[in-house]
Design a protein around this motif. Structure first.
Motif, PDB file in Angstrom:
ATOM      1  N   THR A 328       0.850  -1.197   0.000  1.00  0.00           N
ATOM      2  CA  THR A 328       0.000   0.000   0.000  1.00  0.00           C
ATOM      3  C   THR A 328       0.880   1.240   0.000  1.00  0.00           C
ATOM      4  O   THR A 328       1.734   1.406   0.883  1.00  0.00           O
ATOM      5  CB  THR A 328      -0.922   0.026   1.225  1.00  0.00           C
ATOM      6  OG1 THR A 328      -1.668  -1.192   1.292  1.00  0.00           O
ATOM      7  CG2 THR A 328      -1.881   1.205   1.161  1.00  0.00           C
ATOM      8  N   THR A 329       0.702   2.108  -0.980  1.00  0.00           N
ATOM      9  CA  THR A 329       1.483   3.340  -1.057  1.00  0.00           C
ATOM     10  C   THR A 329       0.766   4.461  -0.319  1.00  0.00           C
ATOM     11  O   THR A 329      -0.419   4.363   0.006  1.00  0.00           O
ATOM     12  CB  THR A 329       1.715   3.739  -2.525  1.00  0.00           C
ATOM     13  OG1 THR A 329       0.448   3.930  -3.151  1.00  0.00           O
ATOM     14  CG2 THR A 329       2.476   2.658  -3.268  1.00  0.00           C
ATOM     15  N   SER A 330       1.460   5.567  -0.094  1.00  0.00           N
ATOM     16  CA  SER A 330       0.898   6.668   0.686  1.00  0.00           C
ATOM     17  C   SER A 330      -0.248   7.364  -0.028  1.00  0.00           C
ATOM     18  O   SER A 330      -1.029   8.079   0.615  1.00  0.00           O
ATOM     19  CB  SER A 330       1.992   7.687   1.032  1.00  0.00           C
ATOM     20  OG  SER A 330       2.603   8.188  -0.141  1.00  0.00           O
ATOM     21  N   ASP A 331      -0.374   7.161  -1.337  1.00  0.00           N
ATOM     22  CA  ASP A 331      -1.515   7.755  -2.043  1.00  0.00           C
ATOM     23  C   ASP A 331      -2.703   6.796  -2.127  1.00  0.00           C
ATOM     24  O   ASP A 331      -3.684   7.061  -2.824  1.00  0.00           O
ATOM     25  CB  ASP A 331      -1.107   8.223  -3.445  1.00  0.00           C
ATOM     26  CG  ASP A 331      -0.550   7.101  -4.297  1.00  0.00           C
ATOM     27  OD1 ASP A 331      -0.609   5.924  -3.859  1.00  0.00           O
ATOM     28  OD2 ASP A 331      -0.042   7.382  -5.394  1.00  0.00           O
ATOM     29  N   GLY A 332      -2.616   5.662  -1.400  1.00  0.00           N
ATOM     30  CA  GLY A 332      -3.755   4.758  -1.292  1.00  0.00           C
ATOM     31  C   GLY A 332      -3.797   3.628  -2.292  1.00  0.00           C
ATOM     32  O   GLY A 332      -4.673   2.762  -2.215  1.00  0.00           O
ATOM     33  N   ASN A 333      -2.861   3.581  -3.227  1.00  0.00           N
ATOM     34  CA  ASN A 333      -2.843   2.482  -4.192  1.00  0.00           C
ATOM     35  C   ASN A 333      -2.423   1.176  -3.530  1.00  0.00           C
ATOM     36  O   ASN A 333      -1.503   1.162  -2.706  1.00  0.00           O
ATOM     37  CB  ASN A 333      -1.890   2.796  -5.351  1.00  0.00           C
ATOM     38  CG  ASN A 333      -2.437   3.875  -6.261  1.00  0.00           C
ATOM     39  OD1 ASN A 333      -3.658   3.995  -6.430  1.00  0.00           O
ATOM     40  ND2 ASN A 333      -1.555   4.674  -6.841  1.00  0.00           N
ATOM     41  N   SER A 364       6.876   5.241  -6.156  1.00  0.00           N
ATOM     42  CA  SER A 364       6.891   6.637  -6.583  1.00  0.00           C
ATOM     43  C   SER A 364       6.281   7.579  -5.556  1.00  0.00           C
ATOM     44  O   SER A 364       6.098   8.763  -5.842  1.00  0.00           O
ATOM     45  CB  SER A 364       6.139   6.791  -7.915  1.00  0.00           C
ATOM     46  OG  SER A 364       4.796   6.348  -7.769  1.00  0.00           O
ATOM     47  N   THR A 365       5.959   7.079  -4.379  1.00  0.00           N
ATOM     48  CA  THR A 365       5.478   7.927  -3.284  1.00  0.00           C
ATOM     49  C   THR A 365       6.502   7.880  -2.154  1.00  0.00           C
ATOM     50  O   THR A 365       7.258   6.917  -2.042  1.00  0.00           O
ATOM     51  CB  THR A 365       4.112   7.443  -2.766  1.00  0.00           C
ATOM     52  OG1 THR A 365       4.229   6.081  -2.331  1.00  0.00           O
ATOM     53  CG2 THR A 365       3.053   7.532  -3.848  1.00  0.00           C
ATOM     54  N   GLU A 368       5.444   3.826   1.883  1.00  0.00           N
ATOM     55  CA  GLU A 368       4.536   2.718   1.612  1.00  0.00           C
ATOM     56  C   GLU A 368       4.666   1.735   2.762  1.00  0.00           C
ATOM     57  O   GLU A 368       5.591   1.825   3.569  1.00  0.00           O
ATOM     58  CB  GLU A 368       4.864   2.026   0.286  1.00  0.00           C
ATOM     59  CG  GLU A 368       6.122   1.196   0.300  1.00  0.00           C
ATOM     60  CD  GLU A 368       6.303   0.354  -0.963  1.00  0.00           C
ATOM     61  OE1 GLU A 368       7.211  -0.481  -0.952  1.00  0.00           O
ATOM     62  OE2 GLU A 368       5.567   0.534  -1.938  1.00  0.00           O
TER      63      GLU A 368
END
Length: 452
Positions: A328-333, A364-365, A368
């Protein structure tokens, strides 16, 4: 008519204002010993306390010197007085580090250089036309960095055929690398890695978006028109914080010792999961030399330890078949990945057995987290299949900052993603994708696919 010297007053706890101790402190700076001073002014227990507090001196060192505690304090103050607020902290850190290294990494002790003199440090300031901060000078009075050898005192990292080991530079070598070019003006290198060319720098002036005396890894902005545009991964607000934090992580075991080297993996104490007789724990490390801010490309390696309890029964012996990841990345993906084995291996676990391996991921964030499970089968009964939890672990890149003026985006590059022979890929996830921001020259052709 004597009064406490202004340079001592903020550092030494002198109360009341007029006391034999105050008179003696003032006297120690410039005046000969006066017979009119009360005998208490040279009272040994008082000076012993000050010598112990500010210079970390012991009875053995006092006896070796052959002088009184009062004279010993004067001697140290005349030489190191300007560093009195830093010296005990840095001296203690150095002693703790050396004591630890003597037991775990003894060959590093031989690489440490003797302290620089005041004259030598003054000459360096004149050479670079810039003032060195007092905490840096104080540390270099104790030890003038390290010889240019491997392994480096400031930590190593090994992953696949990528290797980094950072040497703590002596002040003369650092001065030779002092930067005056655009984008890195007034920056002094603190460390250096022979294999990657990587250095951490200290900003000696607040310029180009940097704060005075902070330490950082430079990171070229590969999307900018101006090739001198440098982003920064911040590693410390001042030399004292940078060095003592590192030492604390070493001597407390936060950083593991692997093959007589300090590896900068960070282990979250809560990042442990036990399923039956098997415990899984994870530590992580950010690799700045393989990362970039623009374009956003953040590279982490993680080290996983799988251990079967020594009290487990022999019938509990099992073998790892596959792994499953939820990322899980910080942008929710969210991405889910599964595949056979780990890094191409299918470890067998028996009572007391430990299996460790390192892998990596890119994203890319700036942060994660990953979690998942392994699937095992019992050796005694292959039909008995069960899952072992992998605890959630977070990967967060250091704070980063852009230069004051950013040029417009114009340049991008992309390297073809390929796996020459599959040696470094365990098929754990998608391809490596966009490699912009990676120092390919430093890698000498090596690369690391996602989740190897």
């Amino acid at each position: 008519s004597l009064s406490l010297s202004p340079c001592l007053s903020p550092c030494l706890p002198v109360s009341p204002p007029v006391s034999p101790l105050s008179l003696s402190l003032s006297l120690s700076l410039s005046l000969p010993v006066s017979l009119s001073l009360p005998p208490l002014s040279k009272h040994n227990p008082l000076w012993k306390t000050l010598c112990s507090k500010h210079w970390l001196l012991t009875d053995v060192e006092r006896l070796r010197s052959g002088v009184s505690w009062f004279c010993l304090f004067k001697r140290y103050y005349r030489d190191l007085g300007r560093y009195i607020q830093y010296y005990p902290v840095l001296k203690r850190a150095w002693e703790q580090l050396k004591s630890f290294l003597q037991q775990r990494c003894p060959r590093m002790i031989a690489s440490l250089k003797e302290g620089a003199t005041e004259v030598e440090l003054n000459d360096i300031e004149a050479q670079i036309s810039c003032r060195l901060p007092d905490d840096y000078r104080c540390s270099y009075r104790i030890h003038n960095g390290q010889k240019l050898v491997i392994p480096g005192l400031m930590g190593s990292m090994s992953l696949s055929n990528h290797y980094r080991s950072e040497v703590l530079l002596d002040v003369e070598t650092a001065a030779g690398g002092f930067q005056q070019r655009k984008g890195m003006r007034r920056c002094l290198p603190l460390t250096f890695c022979f294999h990657t060319g990587l250095s951490q720098y200290m900003a000696l002036e607040p310029a180009e978006g940097r704060r005075m005396f902070e330490s950082f890894y430079p990171c070229p902005d590969q999307t900018a028109q101006d090739p001198s545009a440098i982003d920064m991964f911040i590693t410390g607000s001042c030399f004292l914080e940078w060095f003592t934090t590192y030492v604390h992580n070493v001597v407390t075991g936060e950083y593991p010792i692997i093959r007589d080297q300090i590896f900068r993996y960070v282990h979250d104490k809560g990042c442990v999961a036990t399923t039956g007789d098997i415990t899984v724990s994870v530590s992580t490390s950010f690799l700045p030399e393989l990362s970039s801010v623009h374009p956003p490309h953040f590279f982490f390696t993680y080290r996983i330890r799988i251990e079967m309890s020594s009290s487990a029964s022999p019938e509990a012996a099992c073998q790892l078949d596959s792994r499953y990841w939820k990322i899980t990345t910080s942008d929710g993906n969210v991405e889910e990945v599964q595949g056979p084995g780990v890094v191409g291996e299918f470890p067998v676990m028996t009572p007391g057995k430990v299996h460790e391996y390192a892998s990596c991921t890119t994203f890319s964030t700036p942060s994660e987290y990953m979690e998942g499970h392994y699937t095992f089968h019992r050796l005694a009964n292959k039909e008995e299949v069960f899952q072992v939890a992998i605890p959630r672990f977070h990967m967060i890149c250091p704070p980063f900052r852009e230069p004051v003026q950013k040029a417009s985006t114009s340049y991008t590059s992309r390297f073809d993603d390929h796996d020459d022979d599959g040696e470094y890929c365990d098929g754990d996830g998608d391809d490596f994708g966009d490699l912009r921001g990676i120092n390919m020259a430093a890698l000498e052709g090596a690369w690391c696919p996602r989740h190897i």
